[in-house]
Design a protein around this motif. Structure first.
Motif, PDB file in Angstrom:
ATOM      1  N   PRO A  88      -9.730 -17.499 -44.316  1.00  0.00           N
ATOM      2  CA  PRO A  88      -9.184 -16.163 -44.591  1.00  0.00           C
ATOM      3  C   PRO A  88      -8.614 -15.426 -43.381  1.00  0.00           C
ATOM      4  CG  PRO A  88     -11.555 -16.039 -44.472  1.00  0.00           C
ATOM      5  CD  PRO A  88     -11.195 -17.487 -44.261  1.00  0.00           C
ATOM      6  N   VAL A  89      -7.975 -16.168 -42.478  1.00  0.00           N
ATOM      7  CA  VAL A  89      -7.367 -15.510 -41.325  1.00  0.00           C
ATOM      8  C   VAL A  89      -5.884 -15.849 -41.255  1.00  0.00           C
ATOM      9  CG1 VAL A  89      -9.538 -15.598 -40.027  1.00  0.00           C
ATOM     10  CG2 VAL A  89      -7.798 -17.308 -39.592  1.00  0.00           C
ATOM     11  N   GLU A  90      -5.118 -14.937 -40.677  1.00  0.00           N
ATOM     12  CA  GLU A  90      -3.683 -15.118 -40.517  1.00  0.00           C
ATOM     13  C   GLU A  90      -3.416 -15.380 -39.046  1.00  0.00           C
ATOM     14  OE1 GLU A  90      -2.258 -11.404 -42.212  1.00  0.00           O
ATOM     15  OE2 GLU A  90      -2.365 -12.320 -44.196  1.00  0.00           O
ATOM     16  N   CYS A  91      -2.635 -16.422 -38.784  1.00  0.00           N
ATOM     17  CA  CYS A  91      -2.297 -16.781 -37.405  1.00  0.00           C
ATOM     18  C   CYS A  91      -0.874 -16.294 -37.144  1.00  0.00           C
ATOM     19  CB  CYS A  91      -2.325 -18.293 -37.235  1.00  0.00           C
ATOM     20  SG  CYS A  91      -3.923 -19.031 -37.603  1.00  0.00           S
ATOM     21  N   VAL A  92      -0.706 -15.424 -36.171  1.00  0.00           N
ATOM     22  CA  VAL A  92       0.616 -14.865 -35.884  1.00  0.00           C
ATOM     23  C   VAL A  92       1.054 -15.269 -34.475  1.00  0.00           C
ATOM     24  CG1 VAL A  92       1.895 -12.698 -35.490  1.00  0.00           C
ATOM     25  CG2 VAL A  92       0.402 -12.926 -37.487  1.00  0.00           C
ATOM     26  N   VAL A  93       2.261 -15.809 -34.373  1.00  0.00           N
ATOM     27  CA  VAL A  93       2.871 -16.053 -33.067  1.00  0.00           C
ATOM     28  C   VAL A  93       4.070 -15.122 -32.946  1.00  0.00           C
ATOM     29  CG1 VAL A  93       4.336 -17.674 -31.770  1.00  0.00           C
ATOM     30  CG2 VAL A  93       2.088 -18.388 -32.539  1.00  0.00           C
ATOM     31  N   VAL A  96       9.152 -12.430 -29.712  1.00  0.00           N
ATOM     32  CA  VAL A  96       9.833 -11.176 -29.340  1.00  0.00           C
ATOM     33  C   VAL A  96       8.985 -10.038 -29.916  1.00  0.00           C
ATOM     34  CG1 VAL A  96      11.968  -9.832 -29.630  1.00  0.00           C
ATOM     35  CG2 VAL A  96      12.108 -12.325 -29.448  1.00  0.00           C
ATOM     36  N   ALA A  97       8.861  -8.947 -29.188  1.00  0.00           N
ATOM     37  CA  ALA A  97       8.036  -7.825 -29.671  1.00  0.00           C
ATOM     38  C   ALA A  97       8.689  -7.139 -30.862  1.00  0.00           C
ATOM     39  CB  ALA A  97       7.815  -6.824 -28.547  1.00  0.00           C
ATOM     40  N   ALA A  98       7.904  -6.918 -31.909  1.00  0.00           N
ATOM     41  CA  ALA A  98       8.371  -6.207 -33.102  1.00  0.00           C
ATOM     42  C   ALA A  98       7.141  -5.801 -33.908  1.00  0.00           C
ATOM     43  CB  ALA A  98       9.286  -7.099 -33.951  1.00  0.00           C
ATOM     44  N   GLY A  99       7.372  -4.992 -34.932  1.00  0.00           N
ATOM     45  CA  GLY A  99       6.340  -4.678 -35.911  1.00  0.00           C
ATOM     46  C   GLY A  99       5.094  -4.049 -35.318  1.00  0.00           C
ATOM     47  N   SER A 100       3.936  -4.535 -35.767  1.00  0.00           N
ATOM     48  CA  SER A 100       2.667  -3.887 -35.411  1.00  0.00           C
ATOM     49  C   SER A 100       2.374  -3.982 -33.917  1.00  0.00           C
ATOM     50  CB  SER A 100       1.511  -4.472 -36.225  1.00  0.00           C
ATOM     51  OG  SER A 100       1.155  -5.757 -35.763  1.00  0.00           O
ATOM     52  N   LEU A 101       2.915  -5.006 -33.254  1.00  0.00           N
ATOM     53  CA  LEU A 101       2.674  -5.129 -31.803  1.00  0.00           C
ATOM     54  C   LEU A 101       3.236  -3.910 -31.068  1.00  0.00           C
ATOM     55  CD1 LEU A 101       1.681  -7.222 -29.568  1.00  0.00           C
ATOM     56  CD2 LEU A 101       4.114  -7.665 -29.231  1.00  0.00           C
ATOM     57  N   LEU A 122      -7.439 -10.589 -39.990  1.00  0.00           N
ATOM     58  CA  LEU A 122      -8.271 -10.909 -41.146  1.00  0.00           C
ATOM     59  C   LEU A 122      -7.461 -10.615 -42.405  1.00  0.00           C
ATOM     60  CD1 LEU A 122     -11.054 -11.656 -42.336  1.00  0.00           C
ATOM     61  CD2 LEU A 122     -11.627  -9.219 -42.256  1.00  0.00           C
ATOM     62  N   LYS A 123      -7.467 -11.573 -43.347  1.00  0.00           N
ATOM     63  CA  LYS A 123      -6.707 -11.388 -44.585  1.00  0.00           C
ATOM     64  C   LYS A 123      -7.515 -10.480 -45.507  1.00  0.00           C
ATOM     65  CE  LYS A 123      -4.340 -14.291 -47.925  1.00  0.00           C
ATOM     66  NZ  LYS A 123      -3.017 -13.687 -47.900  1.00  0.00           N
ATOM     67  N   ASN A 124      -7.245  -9.193 -45.430  1.00  0.00           N
ATOM     68  CA  ASN A 124      -7.996  -8.226 -46.239  1.00  0.00           C
ATOM     69  C   ASN A 124      -7.175  -6.933 -46.378  1.00  0.00           C
ATOM     70  OD1 ASN A 124      -9.763  -6.141 -47.081  1.00  0.00           O
ATOM     71  ND2 ASN A 124     -11.519  -7.350 -46.412  1.00  0.00           N
ATOM     72  N   ASP A 125      -6.456  -6.822 -47.517  1.00  0.00           N
ATOM     73  CA  ASP A 125      -5.584  -5.665 -47.742  1.00  0.00           C
ATOM     74  C   ASP A 125      -6.341  -4.343 -47.690  1.00  0.00           C
ATOM     75  OD1 ASP A 125      -3.150  -6.881 -47.984  1.00  0.00           O
ATOM     76  OD2 ASP A 125      -3.317  -7.175 -50.155  1.00  0.00           O
ATOM     77  N   ALA A 126      -7.559  -4.319 -48.283  1.00  0.00           N
ATOM     78  CA  ALA A 126      -8.318  -3.060 -48.337  1.00  0.00           C
ATOM     79  C   ALA A 126      -8.584  -2.541 -46.924  1.00  0.00           C
ATOM     80  CB  ALA A 126      -9.625  -3.273 -49.088  1.00  0.00           C
ATOM     81  N   LEU A 127      -8.719  -3.462 -45.977  1.00  0.00           N
ATOM     82  CA  LEU A 127      -8.956  -3.073 -44.572  1.00  0.00           C
ATOM     83  C   LEU A 127      -7.653  -3.070 -43.768  1.00  0.00           C
ATOM     84  CD1 LEU A 127     -12.237  -5.119 -43.818  1.00  0.00           C
ATOM     85  CD2 LEU A 127     -12.046  -2.714 -44.473  1.00  0.00           C
ATOM     86  N   ASP A 129      -5.605  -5.646 -43.160  1.00  0.00           N
ATOM     87  CA  ASP A 129      -5.488  -6.846 -42.316  1.00  0.00           C
ATOM     88  C   ASP A 129      -5.778  -6.546 -40.837  1.00  0.00           C
ATOM     89  OD1 ASP A 129      -4.766  -8.211 -44.602  1.00  0.00           O
ATOM     90  OD2 ASP A 129      -2.655  -8.391 -44.082  1.00  0.00           O
ATOM     91  N   PRO A 130      -7.004  -6.168 -40.497  1.00  0.00           N
ATOM     92  CA  PRO A 130      -7.277  -5.817 -39.095  1.00  0.00           C
ATOM     93  C   PRO A 130      -7.134  -7.010 -38.148  1.00  0.00           C
ATOM     94  CG  PRO A 130      -9.321  -5.977 -40.346  1.00  0.00           C
ATOM     95  CD  PRO A 130      -8.203  -6.082 -41.346  1.00  0.00           C
TER      96      PRO A 130
END
Ligand code: TMP
Ligand code: ASP
Length: 237
Positions: A88-93, A96-101, A122-127, A129-130
């Motif tokens: 249940p985890v999301e791996c992000v690479v 280039v800087a964008a979005g939440s970064l 963490l794959k969790n919409d209610a939280l 995705d922290p």
């Protein structure tokens, strides 16, 4: 292959059992969501475009030696996939800087990250995705240290393969999210999807957005642009 009961309904895809316990059917719907499901719209043809795009990318990754769950296209909007026990985890690479970064660290959109950076969520919409770290994953038992090492290595391998592929289509792979699962033999396998819904792609020259930011930011021509991305990769949709 017979489609059976629904196993899981996500925001944009539905998963069905089949008569083979090792295989599932993934249906790509037209639903398009952003901001953890706060904004949802139906976009004509998006399910079909993403299903075929995902199949194309997953095949490309398989040929480069990355194990994926994708097995075959079974209809315009459905793919047959190997059943995985999803982590249940999301791996992000990020290249280039964008979005939440940018929001979190106050950096300007467009800054090249050298070397590319890696984040777990963490794959969790209610939280919402922290962001989490390796220690959280191990302490809460979401994956082992060895699985974390493999997920990172595979996510960077995908970066090498896809940065090159999109570059050939005059696009910059800005960032993307991958999800992995464990197959019946215990291997870490790439699951979920790789489509313009889960990555950022910019035109190399104009830096125009060619991904789901068009939907998030209300820029219009969402599916038309996804079709253009596919066409630049040699996939006519
Ligand atoms: P972010 O800038 O919102 O953190 O997202 C980074 C990349 O990962 C971006 O291409 C979108 C993708 N992503 C998803 O598709 N779903 C998610 O739940 C998250 C956290 C990221
Ligand atoms: N978290 C993803 C996004 O913002 C999907 C969603 O929120 O519905 O793109």
């Amino acid at each position: 292959m017979q489609k059976k009961d629904e196993l899981y309904r996500g925001k944009a895809k539905t998963v069905f059992y089949t008569d083979d316990p090792q295989l599932l059917i993934l249906e790509f719907r037209n639903d398009t969501s952003a901001f953890d499901g706060e904004k949802i719209e139906q976009l004509d043809r998006k399910g079909e475009v993403n299903n075929k795009f995902n199949h194309f990318i997953m095949n490309h990754l398989e040929q480069a030696g990355v194990k994926t769950q994708v097995n075959a296209l079974v209809s315009d909007t459905e793919s047959l996939v190997k059943k995985l026990d999803m982590i249940p985890v999301e791996c992000v690479v990020r290249n280039v800087a964008a979005g939440s970064l940018c929001r979190r660290l106050g950096v300007e959109e467009g800054m090249t990250l050298n070397p590319p950076t890696f984040e777990f969520f963490l794959k969790n919409d209610a939280l919402h995705d922290p962001m989490i770290n390796d220690y959280h994953i191990i302490s809460f038992g979401w994956a082992t240290e060895a699985q974390i090492t493999q997920m990172k290595a595979l996510t960077f391998k995908v970066n090498a393969v896809l940065t090159e592929l999109f570059d050939q289509g005059d696009m910059i792979l800005v960032d993307y999210k991958l999800e992995f699962g464990v197959d019946a033999e215990g291997n870490i396998v790439l699951g979920d999807e790789f489509t313009p819904d889960g990555c950022r792609l910019w035109d190399k020259t104009t830096r125009n957005k060619m991904d789901k930011d068009r939907f998030r930011q209300g820029l219009g021509s969402v599916v038309e642009t996804y079709i253009e991305v596919a066409s630049r990769l040699g996939l006519a949709l």
